[in-house]
Design a protein around this motif. Structure first.
Motif, PDB file in Angstrom:
ATOM      1  N   GLY A  30      39.824  41.210  34.578  1.00 11.99           N
ATOM      2  CA  GLY A  30      40.879  40.286  34.172  1.00 11.99           C
ATOM      3  C   GLY A  30      42.226  40.666  34.760  1.00 11.99           C
ATOM      4  N   LEU A  31      42.530  41.957  34.736  1.00 16.95           N
ATOM      5  CA  LEU A  31      43.781  42.431  35.313  1.00 16.95           C
ATOM      6  C   LEU A  31      43.811  42.175  36.819  1.00 16.95           C
ATOM      7  CD1 LEU A  31      46.468  43.904  34.852  1.00 16.95           C
ATOM      8  CD2 LEU A  31      45.261  46.036  35.291  1.00 16.95           C
ATOM      9  N   GLY A  32      42.695  42.420  37.475  1.00 17.31           N
ATOM     10  CA  GLY A  32      42.614  42.152  38.914  1.00 17.31           C
ATOM     11  C   GLY A  32      42.817  40.683  39.235  1.00 17.31           C
ATOM     12  N   ALA A  33      42.246  39.802  38.400  1.00 21.85           N
ATOM     13  CA  ALA A  33      42.415  38.364  38.608  1.00 21.85           C
ATOM     14  C   ALA A  33      43.877  37.955  38.429  1.00 21.85           C
ATOM     15  CB  ALA A  33      41.520  37.594  37.646  1.00 21.85           C
ATOM     16  N   LEU A  34      44.554  38.536  37.428  1.00 24.26           N
ATOM     17  CA  LEU A  34      45.972  38.226  37.227  1.00 24.26           C
ATOM     18  C   LEU A  34      46.821  38.690  38.407  1.00 24.26           C
ATOM     19  CD1 LEU A  34      46.547  39.026  33.459  1.00 24.26           C
ATOM     20  CD2 LEU A  34      46.743  36.816  34.569  1.00 24.26           C
ATOM     21  N   VAL A  35      46.564  39.882  38.871  1.00 22.79           N
ATOM     22  CA  VAL A  35      47.319  40.408  40.011  1.00 22.79           C
ATOM     23  C   VAL A  35      47.089  39.531  41.238  1.00 22.79           C
ATOM     24  CG1 VAL A  35      47.485  42.339  41.637  1.00 22.79           C
ATOM     25  CG2 VAL A  35      47.439  42.770  39.187  1.00 22.79           C
ATOM     26  N   HIS A  36      45.852  39.143  41.457  1.00 24.14           N
ATOM     27  CA  HIS A  36      45.529  38.298  42.614  1.00 24.14           C
ATOM     28  C   HIS A  36      46.192  36.931  42.487  1.00 24.14           C
ATOM     29  CE1 HIS A  36      43.295  36.834  46.024  1.00 24.14           C
ATOM     30  NE2 HIS A  36      42.897  35.790  45.305  1.00 24.14           N
TER      31      HIS A  36
END
Length: 137
Positions: A62-68
């Motif tokens: 989820g954090l990776g998706a937000l950063v992306h």
């Protein structure tokens, strides 16, 4: 009284033999007290560990998706202020290659500039028309 009434495993273990109706002398044949509790505790600890690992993995994704999602394409833009860009009017015989060739420094990759030029103008192909106005990246 029968012999089994006086049987004390702690005192006579292995030395006193009783009839078949008496309790077994070896503790290996008897279930230990609370062994189900130990197994239940181990399985619940494994389940808890698996749940924690799953929650951590979902959190990382989820954090990776937000950063992306918020990373952008590397261009810095001021909030609310439209970027002023140079433009060029396409002349007969012009191509994206010829326009890019005039603006790219020697040694730089022209293909990378063409990709930026197409993106800045919303072009899906390299086809351009005379009179068309292109914004330069």
């Amino acid at each position: 009284m029968s012999a089994s009434a006086y049987y004390k495993p702690s005192e006579y273990q292995g030395r006193f033999h009783t009839s078949s109706s008496a309790a077994p002398a070896s503790s290996a044949h008897r279930p230990s007290a609370g062994s189900g509790d130990v197994e239940r505790t181990r399985s619940s600890a494994k389940l808890r560990l698996a749940m924690i690992a799953a929650v951590m993995m979902i959190g990382c994704f989820g954090l990776g998706a937000l950063v992306h999602a918020f990373a952008g394409d590397g261009e810095v833009q001021a909030a609310g202020i439209p970027a002023v860009r140079d433009t060029v009017v396409v002349k007969p015989g012009d191509t994206l290659w010829s326009i890019s060739e005039q603006r790219v420094s020697k040694g730089d990759d022209i293909r990378a500039y063409i990709v930026k030029l197409k993106k800045a103008n919303g072009l899906s192909s390299s086809s351009i028309q005379a009179g068309q106005v292109l914004q330069l990246p």
